[in-house]
Design a protein around this motif. Structure first.
Motif, short mmCIF file in Angstrom:
data_model
loop_
_atom_site.label_atom_id
_atom_site.label_comp_id
_atom_site.label_asym_id
_atom_site.label_seq_id
_atom_site.Cartn_x
_atom_site.Cartn_y
_atom_site.Cartn_z
N UNK A 76 0.86 -1.19 0.00
CA UNK A 76 0.00 0.00 0.00
C UNK A 76 0.89 1.23 0.00
N UNK A 77 0.74 2.06 -1.01
CA UNK A 77 1.56 3.26 -1.13
C UNK A 77 0.94 4.42 -0.36
N UNK A 78 1.75 5.45 -0.14
CA UNK A 78 1.25 6.65 0.52
C UNK A 78 0.17 7.32 -0.32
N UNK A 79 0.34 7.28 -1.64
CA UNK A 79 -0.67 7.87 -2.53
C UNK A 79 -2.00 7.13 -2.40
N UNK A 80 -1.93 5.79 -2.36
CA UNK A 80 -3.16 5.01 -2.23
C UNK A 80 -3.83 5.26 -0.89
N UNK A 81 -3.02 5.49 0.15
CA UNK A 81 -3.56 5.76 1.48
C UNK A 81 -3.96 7.22 1.67
N UNK A 82 -3.64 8.05 0.67
CA UNK A 82 -3.98 9.48 0.68
C UNK A 82 -3.37 10.19 1.90
N UNK A 83 -2.08 9.90 2.14
CA UNK A 83 -1.41 10.53 3.27
C UNK A 83 -0.18 11.34 2.84
N UNK A 84 0.04 11.48 1.55
CA UNK A 84 1.27 12.12 1.08
C UNK A 84 1.46 13.51 1.69
N UNK A 85 0.43 14.33 1.64
CA UNK A 85 0.56 15.71 2.15
C UNK A 85 0.78 15.74 3.66
N UNK A 86 -0.01 14.97 4.41
CA UNK A 86 0.12 15.01 5.87
C UNK A 86 1.42 14.37 6.33
N UNK A 87 1.87 13.33 5.63
CA UNK A 87 3.12 12.67 6.02
C UNK A 87 4.33 13.57 5.77
N UNK A 88 4.27 14.39 4.73
CA UNK A 88 5.38 15.27 4.39
C UNK A 88 5.26 16.65 5.04
N UNK A 89 4.23 16.87 5.82
CA UNK A 89 4.03 18.15 6.49
C UNK A 89 5.17 18.41 7.49
N UNK A 90 5.90 19.53 7.35
CA UNK A 90 6.99 19.82 8.30
C UNK A 90 6.51 19.95 9.74
N UNK A 91 5.23 20.19 9.93
CA UNK A 91 4.69 20.34 11.27
C UNK A 91 4.25 19.03 11.91
N UNK A 92 4.52 17.89 11.23
CA UNK A 92 4.12 16.60 11.80
C UNK A 92 4.77 16.37 13.16
N UNK A 93 4.01 15.75 14.06
CA UNK A 93 4.55 15.33 15.35
C UNK A 93 3.79 14.10 15.81
N UNK A 94 4.50 13.19 16.45
CA UNK A 94 3.89 12.00 17.04
C UNK A 94 3.35 12.36 18.42
N UNK A 95 2.08 12.04 18.65
CA UNK A 95 1.43 12.37 19.92
C UNK A 95 1.27 11.12 20.77
#
Length: 221
Positions: A76-95
Motif C-alpha cells: 500500500x503506497x502513501x498515494x493510495x492511502x492518501x497521506x502524502x501531504x500530511x506525512x510530508x508536512x513539516x509540522x508533523x509530530x507524534x502524539x
C-alpha cells in the motif's frame, strides 16, 4: 507351411493385449516417507521468503525479494492511502496520550533520542515475508514518558483517514518488547514515504497489516 505357421503365431502374439501389472499397495512406511518429503519441500520453498540463502528456492512468494522502495516490497503506497501531504508536512509530530497527559515528538526530536537497531521481517498477509534492518526509538522508552513504570496496551492511529487498519491495538507484550520500535530508518536510509515516513511501527511477530505506517497517535488504553 511351417513358415506360415510361424508367421501366424507371431501375429497372434503381437495382437494379444498386454497383461495388466500386478496391483501393489504402498506400505505405511513408504506413505509416511512420501508425505515427509512433500512437507520438507514446502518448508524449503517457502523459507526462501525470509532467508536470503534460500532465495533461489523462493517459488511461492508473490513478490520478488529486494524489489520495492529501499529493497523491501510494499502492499500500500502513501498515494493510495492518501497521506502524502500530511506525512510530508513539516509540522508533523507524534502524539502520546495517557488520559490528560500528552507528549509530542517531532521527527527531529525522535532522532535525537537514543536509537535502537533491529533486524525484523515484514510478513504480509499476501504471503510474502522479507527481513529488513530498522532503526528508531524503542516504543517502551517512549511510553515511559506518559506511563512511567508501566507496560500498558496501546491504541495506535495512523495518518490515514479511512481503512480497516487505520486504528489498531497493540498488547502490552509487544509494547514491552525491546525490539519493538517507532522506526525512522530502513536499511540504513531515511524511511521512504511508502514505508511509513515520517515514522512507523515495527514489532516482532506482528502481521504486516498491524505494523502501522504513517504514525499519528499512540494512546495508552
Amino acid at each position: 507351411a511351417g513358415a506360415g505357421a510361424v508367421a501366424r503365431a507371431d501375429t497372434v502374439a503381437e495382437s494379444a493385449p498386454d497383461a495388466p501389472p500386478a496391483a501393489t499397495s504402498p506400505s505405511r512406511r513408504g506413505f509416511l516417507l512420501t508425505v515427509g518429503a512433500g512437507v520438507a519441500a514446502v518448508v524449503v520453498l517457502s523459507a526462501g521468503q525470509s532467508f536470503a540463502w534460500l532465495s533461489p528456492f523462493n517459488l511461492f512468494a508473490p513478490r520478488e525479494k529486494g524489489i520495492g522502495p529501499q529493497r523491501v516490497p510494499i502492499n500500500r503506497t502513501a498515494a493510495a492511502a492518501q497521506v502524502t501531504d500530511t506525512a510530508m508536512d513539516p509540522g508533523w509530530a507524534l502524539t502520546l496520550k495517557n488520559g490528560s497527559s500528552t507528549v509530542t515528538f517531532t521527527r527531529a526530536e525522535l532522532l535525537a533520542l537514543p536509537q535502537t537497531t533491529a533486524d525484523l521481517p515484514i510478513s504480509c498477509v499476501e504471503g510474502w515475508s522479507q527481513m529488513a534492518t530498522w532503526s528508531g526509538v524503542r516504543l517502551a522508552d517512549l511510553v515511559q514518558r506518559v506511563a512511567p513504570g508501566g507496560s500498558p496496551s496501546l491504541r495506535i492511529t495512523s495518518l490515514e483517514k479511512e481503512g480497516g487498519y487505520r486504528v489498531t491495538q497493540m498488547g502490552s507484550e509487544y509494547v514491552a518488547d525491546p525490539s519493538t520500535l517507532v522506526a525512522l530508518t530502513l536499511n540504513g536510509e531515511t524511511l521512504d514515504i511508502d514505508h511509513g515516513y515520517p515514522a512507523r511501527m515495527i514489532a516482532p511477530g506482528r502481521p504486516g497489516v498491524l505494523q502501522t505506517k504513517w504514525l499519528s497517535t499512540l494512546e495508552v488504553m
